[in-house]
Design a protein around this motif. Structure first.
Motif, PDB file in Angstrom:
ATOM      1  N   GLU A  84       0.852  -1.295   0.165  1.00  7.20           N
ATOM      2  CA  GLU A  84       0.008   0.155  -0.242  1.00  7.20           C
ATOM      3  C   GLU A  84       0.889   1.151   0.175  1.00  7.20           C
ATOM      4  N   VAL A  85       0.214   2.364  -0.459  1.00  4.67           N
ATOM      5  CA  VAL A  85       1.074   3.548  -0.346  1.00  4.67           C
ATOM      6  C   VAL A  85       0.368   4.320   0.995  1.00  4.67           C
ATOM      7  N   ARG A  86       1.412   4.672   1.870  1.00  2.00           N
ATOM      8  CA  ARG A  86       1.062   5.074   3.256  1.00  2.00           C
ATOM      9  C   ARG A  86       2.000   6.406   3.444  1.00  2.00           C
ATOM     10  N   GLN A  87       0.937   7.105   4.511  1.00  2.00           N
ATOM     11  CA  GLN A  87       1.717   8.316   4.856  1.00  2.00           C
ATOM     12  C   GLN A  87       2.355   8.213   5.900  1.00  2.00           C
ATOM     13  N   VAL A  88       3.450   8.768   6.221  1.00  6.84           N
ATOM     14  CA  VAL A  88       4.232   8.530   7.413  1.00  6.84           C
ATOM     15  C   VAL A  88       4.377  10.061   8.108  1.00  6.84           C
TER      16      VAL A  88
ATOM     17  N   ASN B 129      -6.249  12.792   3.004  1.00  5.11           N
ATOM     18  CA  ASN B 129      -6.990  11.943   2.034  1.00  5.11           C
ATOM     19  C   ASN B 129      -6.375  11.964   0.829  1.00  5.11           C
ATOM     20  N   THR B 130      -5.288  12.099   0.333  1.00  6.78           N
ATOM     21  CA  THR B 130      -4.771  11.914  -0.873  1.00  6.78           C
ATOM     22  C   THR B 130      -4.535  10.529  -1.324  1.00  6.78           C
ATOM     23  N   ALA B 131      -5.097  10.195  -2.294  1.00  3.66           N
ATOM     24  CA  ALA B 131      -4.996   8.778  -2.897  1.00  3.66           C
ATOM     25  C   ALA B 131      -4.130   8.627  -4.036  1.00  3.66           C
ATOM     26  N   PHE B 132      -3.171   7.849  -3.993  1.00  2.00           N
ATOM     27  CA  PHE B 132      -2.350   7.798  -4.939  1.00  2.00           C
ATOM     28  C   PHE B 132      -2.359   6.578  -5.593  1.00  2.00           C
ATOM     29  N   THR B 133      -1.947   6.588  -7.044  1.00  2.00           N
ATOM     30  CA  THR B 133      -1.851   5.300  -7.927  1.00  2.00           C
ATOM     31  C   THR B 133      -0.576   5.020  -8.190  1.00  2.00           C
ATOM     32  N   ALA B 134      -0.253   3.857  -8.236  1.00  2.52           N
ATOM     33  CA  ALA B 134       0.986   3.298  -8.182  1.00  2.52           C
ATOM     34  C   ALA B 134       1.093   2.592  -9.842  1.00  2.52           C
ATOM     35  N   ALA B 135       2.340   2.637 -10.319  1.00  2.77           N
ATOM     36  CA  ALA B 135       2.265   2.259 -11.817  1.00  2.77           C
ATOM     37  C   ALA B 135       3.876   2.124 -12.081  1.00  2.77           C
TER      38      ALA B 135
ATOM     39  N   MET C  57       8.647   2.030  -9.763  1.00  3.43           N
ATOM     40  CA  MET C  57       7.292   2.292  -9.596  1.00  3.43           C
ATOM     41  C   MET C  57       6.937   3.810  -9.023  1.00  3.43           C
ATOM     42  N   GLU C  58       6.148   4.223  -9.930  1.00  2.76           N
ATOM     43  CA  GLU C  58       5.925   5.586  -9.797  1.00  2.76           C
ATOM     44  C   GLU C  58       4.738   5.779  -9.334  1.00  2.76           C
ATOM     45  N   LEU C  59       4.535   6.980  -8.400  1.00  7.81           N
ATOM     46  CA  LEU C  59       3.167   7.299  -7.720  1.00  7.81           C
ATOM     47  C   LEU C  59       2.870   8.762  -8.074  1.00  7.81           C
ATOM     48  N   THR C  60       1.357   8.770  -8.343  1.00 10.15           N
ATOM     49  CA  THR C  60       0.946   9.747  -8.862  1.00 10.15           C
ATOM     50  C   THR C  60      -0.491  10.121  -8.209  1.00 10.15           C
ATOM     51  N   ALA C  61      -0.726  11.536  -7.917  1.00 12.68           N
ATOM     52  CA  ALA C  61      -1.899  11.706  -7.292  1.00 12.68           C
ATOM     53  C   ALA C  61      -2.353  13.052  -7.530  1.00 12.68           C
ATOM     54  N   LYS C  62      -3.613  13.532  -7.399  1.00 13.14           N
ATOM     55  CA  LYS C  62      -3.956  15.046  -7.299  1.00 13.14           C
ATOM     56  C   LYS C  62      -3.854  15.761  -6.141  1.00 13.14           C
ATOM     57  N   VAL C  63      -3.107  16.727  -6.257  1.00 12.93           N
ATOM     58  CA  VAL C  63      -2.916  17.380  -4.778  1.00 12.93           C
ATOM     59  C   VAL C  63      -2.832  18.781  -5.186  1.00 12.93           C
TER      60      VAL C  63
ATOM     61  N   SER D 220      -5.134  22.655  -8.278  1.00 10.22           N
ATOM     62  CA  SER D 220      -4.965  21.265  -8.383  1.00 10.22           C
ATOM     63  C   SER D 220      -4.030  20.807  -9.454  1.00 10.22           C
ATOM     64  N   GLN D 221      -3.266  20.090  -8.766  1.00  4.78           N
ATOM     65  CA  GLN D 221      -2.096  19.680  -9.944  1.00  4.78           C
ATOM     66  C   GLN D 221      -1.721  18.033  -9.566  1.00  4.78           C
ATOM     67  N   THR D 222      -1.308  17.341 -10.705  1.00  5.54           N
ATOM     68  CA  THR D 222      -1.068  16.024 -10.594  1.00  5.54           C
ATOM     69  C   THR D 222       0.700  16.252  -9.968  1.00  5.54           C
ATOM     70  N   MET D 223       0.582  15.497  -8.848  1.00  2.33           N
ATOM     71  CA  MET D 223       2.064  15.190  -8.267  1.00  2.33           C
ATOM     72  C   MET D 223       2.528  13.838  -8.694  1.00  2.33           C
ATOM     73  N   THR D 224       3.669  13.817  -9.095  1.00  4.69           N
ATOM     74  CA  THR D 224       4.284  12.447  -9.523  1.00  4.69           C
ATOM     75  C   THR D 224       5.741  12.251  -8.305  1.00  4.69           C
ATOM     76  N   ALA D 225       5.706  11.041  -7.812  1.00  8.72           N
ATOM     77  CA  ALA D 225       6.787  10.918  -6.604  1.00  8.72           C
ATOM     78  C   ALA D 225       7.437   9.671  -7.272  1.00  8.72           C
ATOM     79  N   ILE D 226       8.757   9.632  -6.809  1.00  5.58           N
ATOM     80  CA  ILE D 226       9.775   8.617  -7.350  1.00  5.58           C
ATOM     81  C   ILE D 226      10.643   8.137  -6.092  1.00  5.58           C
ATOM     82  N   PRO D 227      11.076   6.837  -6.312  1.00  4.09           N
ATOM     83  CA  PRO D 227      11.895   6.547  -5.041  1.00  4.09           C
ATOM     84  C   PRO D 227      13.076   7.494  -4.826  1.00  4.09           C
ATOM     85  N   TYR D 228      13.063   7.828  -3.438  1.00  2.15           N
ATOM     86  CA  TYR D 228      14.026   8.777  -2.943  1.00  2.15           C
ATOM     87  C   TYR D 228      15.517   8.348  -3.658  1.00  2.15           C
TER      88      TYR D 228
END
Length: 681
Positions: free
Chosen positions: A554-558, A599-605, A615-621, A637-645
């Motif tokens: 799962e995508v988790r917030q820490v 409540n941000t919902a990320f999609t993993a692809a 594995m890239e994560l995207t979400a509207k933030v 509102s913008q699409t955020m893309t996250a990559i492994p650190y």
């Protein structure tokens, strides 16, 4: 903590089983790197890049920067020390160590011949009594300024003579284990015999300024069984806190001795302090000596120090050493983002230390921490090209007049190039961290595809892993004993899969998860017990039994402990063992303006063509936008893309962020050319 220490290496040197059996040792033994063959899609390409690119580049740079020349001049006893630091010798030792591990994975006659030629140059530079330190031997009348006029004179503060020896020992043992040759080992033993003759009770005493000789001496002891090596390692540890030249009341870390972990006896230390790399080498040695001498007081100290680090001084990416001044640990909860230091060498040392803590206690929390380091703060230190590096590993890069970039680009080499060569030796040793054994307990610690052959209850057992970790949580283990046999297969259930972001309250998941870990054996769901973080699967194993473990990805917030002031009101993003960041190139050129609500919902692809496959994560933030023309601030509102650190800074310079504010709490107007928004507290 009793066990018999018997290896092919000790037998080669004529050591008897009886002599070894008298000593304590780790209750758990790691399965040697020589017995584990990898097929892993994540790690094997990195090990191949290390072999094909990193190690050759390191040898070439050692040649080009005159590190090799220093040994040649030392052999000739003429010339002038040609590099910057007296510890530059160790870059050759560490690269030989990495090449040795690598040759066990990828046999290479040409590389072996080159290593032997380098070893011959090292041997020629060694003085007749075993002393090996080119910064003095080249011109004894005019040694390096850090070295002092006499041998060992400045060992406590500057010379690094024993540090050089420690890396020599570690490299020589790796070379011997990987190749069976003694040419490098004999150099190390000759130097160690000299060190043991000089230092000890009734002889010279010092707490080595940069620890690692202690770890190296323990490795030589394991190979030879010579008690002087172990007793000298313990002697060096016990010298800490005995020097009378420090001012214990001074707040200056250099004046009070804490920079060198020398302000207190090792028996009284309870906190991770001082230079982070030195510290974690020290703590690794304390674990070694505590295990091998059954020193319970030393064990209590190193246990307390570990608890302090993981609960108060550890970055969410696995980095350690927050303070640039002195490359050191800060105060409890001092974990700033914009000035984070996190030396790559500290991550290497942290892997060594946590492996030893696991071997002492058999608890998965140590491997959980090691996994966090391996998949995040360690591999971030090397570029995807295998030949560009970070010395320190930032947590945030922000482009503005008030937050200038500190280290946004990787470098091929450094004047002090300890980190590249440390990575060169760590990567190919990875197979030795995957499995461990205690009698009829077989531990699966890391999820790395490949196979190993073990001896369990005097029967051969082949264990094979197949997975697509860390991107997929499906793990398959095939157990293939020579004949049916009873043993306990202990499969680590990572803390992150059990709802634990960290084995302390330093970091927690922002919200609970309902998902659980499932296990099947030969297709049948299993009820299992978890002991010390391991699923214990006890049965009479038959040929080709298959264990399937499904970890929830799962995508988790820490969130951080509220005492970490820099992370108040912020979240980090994690999926499986991977911590994510946002980088400028994926996010309209900026990341410091992104907000990640709860409540941000990320999609993993999975993106095979991005950063060698991630594995890239995207979400509207929401994102903060400043309109200079109308002198206004708004959110869009913008699409955020996250990559492994670990993959950041491979596509040019720009902003990067690990911790994201959850909401706008304030606007701070500052006197800069453009308005700047502060989010969070």
């Amino acid at each position: 903590m009793k066990s018999t220490l018997l290896t092919a290496f000790t037998l080669t040197l004529g050591l008897s089983t009886a002599a070894l059996a008298q000593h304590s040792d780790y209750p758990i033994q790691a399965v040697s790197f020589t017995k584990v063959k990898l097929t892993d899609n994540f790690w094997l390409p990195r090990l191949k890049t290390n072999t094909d690119v990193t190690i050759p580049a390191s040898f070439q740079r050692c040649q080009a920067t005159n590190r090799v020349k220093n040994f040649e001049m030392a052999a000739a006893k003429k010339g002038k020390f040609a590099t910057t630091f007296p510890f530059d010798d160790t870059d050759i030792y560490k690269t030989i160590e990495g090449a040795s591990y690598s040759m066990s994975l990828y046999p290479d006659e040409k590389l072996g011949a080159y290593v032997d030629a380098l070893i011959a140059k090292v041997a020629a530079a060694q003085e007749p009594d075993g002393y090996l330190y080119t910064a003095r031997t080249i011109d004894p009348a005019h040694p390096h300024a850090w070295a002092g006029k006499e041998r060992w004179e400045k060992e406590r503060e500057l010379s690094h003579e024993l540090y050089n020896s420690g890396h020599l020992y570690e490299a020589a043992v790796a070379h011997y284990q990987a190749t069976g040759k003694k040419n490098f080992l004999n150099i190390a033993l000759k130097n160690a015999d000299l060190v043991c003759s000089v230092f000890g009770p009734g002889k010279r005493s010092v707490a080595p300024g940069h620890e690692i000789v202690e770890m190296g001496l323990v490795k030589l002891y394991r190979v030879t069984g010579k008690p002087e090596y172990l007793s000298t390692a313990k002697f060096f540890l016990q010298q800490r806190g005995t020097y009378k030249g420090y001012d214990p009341k001074s707040p200056d870390v250099w004046k009070n001795g804490s920079y060198w972990q020398d302000d207190k006896s090792v028996y009284d230390q309870r906190e991770a302090i001082g230079h982070a790399v030195r510290a974690e080498y020290l703590y690794s040695a304390m674990a070694d000596v505590a295990a091998l001498t059954d020193d319970k007081r030393m064990l209590a100290s190193v246990d307390s120090i570990w608890e302090n680090m993981v609960s108060k001084k550890f970055y969410v990416t696995g980095g350690t050493g927050a303070v640039p001044g002195g490359e050191r640990f800060g105060k409890n909860y001092e974990l700033p983002n914009t000035t984070a230091y996190n030396e790559t060498c500290a991550s290497v040392a942290d892997v060594y230390w946590n492996q030893r803590m696991f071997l002492l206690h058999g608890q998965s929390k140590y491997i959980d921490v090691m996994e966090k380091v391996l998949y995040n703060g360690l591999i971030s230190g090397v570029g995807l090209d295998g030949k560009s590096f970070f010395y320190s590993n930032a947590m945030q890069i922000k482009n503005s007049a008030s937050f200038p970039q500190t280290e946004p680009a990787r470098a091929g080499w450094f004047d002090c190039s300890c980190c590249p060569t440390n990575l060169a030796r760590l990567f190919p040793s990875l197979p030795g961290y995957v499995y461990a054994q205690r009698s009829n307990d077989v531990f699966v610690n890391l999820f790395v595809s490949g196979s190993t052959e073990l001896l369990v209850n005097k029967k051969k057992v082949q264990l094979t892993q197949q997975n697509n970790y860390p991107w997929d949580g499906g793990l398959k283990f095939t157990v293939n004993p020579a004949s049916a046999t009873n043993f306990n297969l202990r499969v680590r259930i990572p803390g992150w899969a059990r709802g634990q972001a960290m084995p302390s309250d330093l970091y927690t998941f922002a919200a609970p998860s309902e998902k659980t870990v499932t296990i099947r054996i030969n297709g049948k769901p299993q009820q299992y017990s978890v002991q010390d973080g391991y699923a214990v699967l006890t049965r009479k194993w038959q040929k080709n039994d298959v264990v399937d473990v499904e970890l929830p990805m799962e995508v988790r917030q820490v969130v951080a402990n509220p005492l970490v002031r820099d992370d108040l009101g912020k979240v980090a993003i994690q999926r499986g063992p991977i911590v994510y960041c946002a980088e400028w190139t994926d996010n309209s050129g900026k990341t410091s303006n992104l907000i990640v609500p709860s409540n941000t919902a990320f999609t993993a692809a999975y993106k095979p063509d991005v950063l060698n496959g991630v594995m890239e994560l995207t979400a509207k933030v929401p994102a903060i936008k400043v309109d200079a023309a109308s002198n206004s601030v708004s959110t869009v509102s913008q699409t955020m893309t996250a990559i492994p650190y670990y993959a950041w800074a491979n596509r040019g310079k720009g902003e990067m962020t690990v911790w994201f504010p959850r909401q706008v709490l304030d606007i701070d107007l500052i006197t800069q050319p453009t308005a700047e928004v502060t989010v969070g507290k």
